[in-house]
Design a protein around this motif. Sequence first.
Motif, short mmCIF file in Angstrom:
data_model
loop_
_atom_site.label_atom_id
_atom_site.label_comp_id
_atom_site.label_asym_id
_atom_site.label_seq_id
_atom_site.Cartn_x
_atom_site.Cartn_y
_atom_site.Cartn_z
N LYS A 208 0.84 -1.19 0.00
CA LYS A 208 0.00 0.00 0.00
C LYS A 208 0.87 1.24 0.00
CE LYS A 208 -3.86 -2.16 2.43
NZ LYS A 208 -4.74 -2.11 3.64
N PRO A 209 0.48 2.22 -0.77
CA PRO A 209 1.30 3.44 -0.80
C PRO A 209 1.32 4.13 0.56
CG PRO A 209 -0.79 3.77 -1.94
CD PRO A 209 -0.70 2.31 -1.63
N THR A 210 2.49 4.58 0.93
CA THR A 210 2.62 5.27 2.22
C THR A 210 1.92 6.62 2.13
OG1 THR A 210 4.76 4.21 2.51
CG2 THR A 210 4.27 6.11 3.93
N PRO A 211 0.96 6.84 3.03
CA PRO A 211 0.25 8.13 2.98
C PRO A 211 1.22 9.28 3.27
CG PRO A 211 -0.30 6.94 5.00
CD PRO A 211 0.51 6.01 4.16
N PRO A 212 1.02 10.36 2.60
CA PRO A 212 1.93 11.49 2.84
C PRO A 212 1.81 12.00 4.29
CG PRO A 212 0.02 12.19 1.55
CD PRO A 212 -0.05 10.71 1.66
N LYS A 213 2.91 12.39 4.80
CA LYS A 213 2.91 12.92 6.17
C LYS A 213 2.12 14.23 6.20
CE LYS A 213 7.35 10.92 7.53
NZ LYS A 213 8.71 11.22 8.03
N PRO A 214 1.28 14.34 7.21
CA PRO A 214 0.52 15.60 7.29
C PRO A 214 1.44 16.79 7.52
CG PRO A 214 0.25 14.30 9.29
CD PRO A 214 1.00 13.44 8.33
N LYS A 215 1.06 17.84 6.86
CA LYS A 215 1.87 19.04 7.04
C LYS A 215 1.73 19.53 8.47
CE LYS A 215 1.48 20.58 2.25
NZ LYS A 215 1.03 21.67 1.35
N PRO A 216 2.85 19.90 9.05
CA PRO A 216 2.76 20.38 10.44
C PRO A 216 1.92 21.66 10.53
CG PRO A 216 4.94 20.83 9.51
CD PRO A 216 4.23 19.98 8.53
#
Length: 252
Positions: free
Chosen positions: A201-209
């Motif tokens: 599964k594609p790694t979800p992008p890290k939420p922007k701080p």
Amino acid sequence: MFNKKSKFFKPLAATILSVSLIGSSFTPFASSIANENIVAEAAAPKNAVTSKVTEVIDGDTIKVNFKGRTETVRMILVDTPETKDPKKCVQLYGPEASKFTKDSLLNKNVKLELGAQTRDKYGRILAYVYLNDKMFNKTLLEKGLARIAVYPPNTQYLDELKAAEATAKKKKVGIWSNKNATNGGCAPKPAPKPKPAPKPKPTPPKPKPQPKPKKFKNCTELRKVYPDGVPKGHPSYDPKMDRDKDGWACER
């Protein structure tokens, strides 16, 4: 003495010469008959219909373009191991028979000699199939890829085809090579293909701080940015600046 012998030897010499000439003329004549018999045995009959094979259904069943129509042809006096019968398993040497027929006949012109009974109950043409003037029904028996199957009145060439089957048995080729195949045993099922590994599964992008809420020292500083103050829940809301506790800091 010589004259008497001469009179005696002249007829004798003539006789010997005649016999010699007859013998020399007889040999090529006999050879010619023998060759004609061989050709006649190998060649398809004159009434055979040339047709093009368009599909191979099984080792003993093909589809052809017959007089402008697509027809299914069942070969007479032979039965190859099953591969398509829904009531039976795929039998040993069935796939090999189908492949041999496909490799030999597909997209080629063959000659069809129809049997005394020209069609079976399924509407298929019943025929002896010739490839390059050799009966293919017989070839299947010679290779051990079929056995004799008799359905009168189509019994022409039965003795010839029985002989071909007997030779294959003696040589132990094809279905005659082991008892399981001779008894119509099932071919081993091919091992199932391994399932492809699931795609990661594609790694979800890290939420922007989220920017840190800006805090103000007092209402004077806050009103420089928010002139009307800020409600409760706002990042810059500070209970200390909500003196009347109405849920609004630094309101005017």
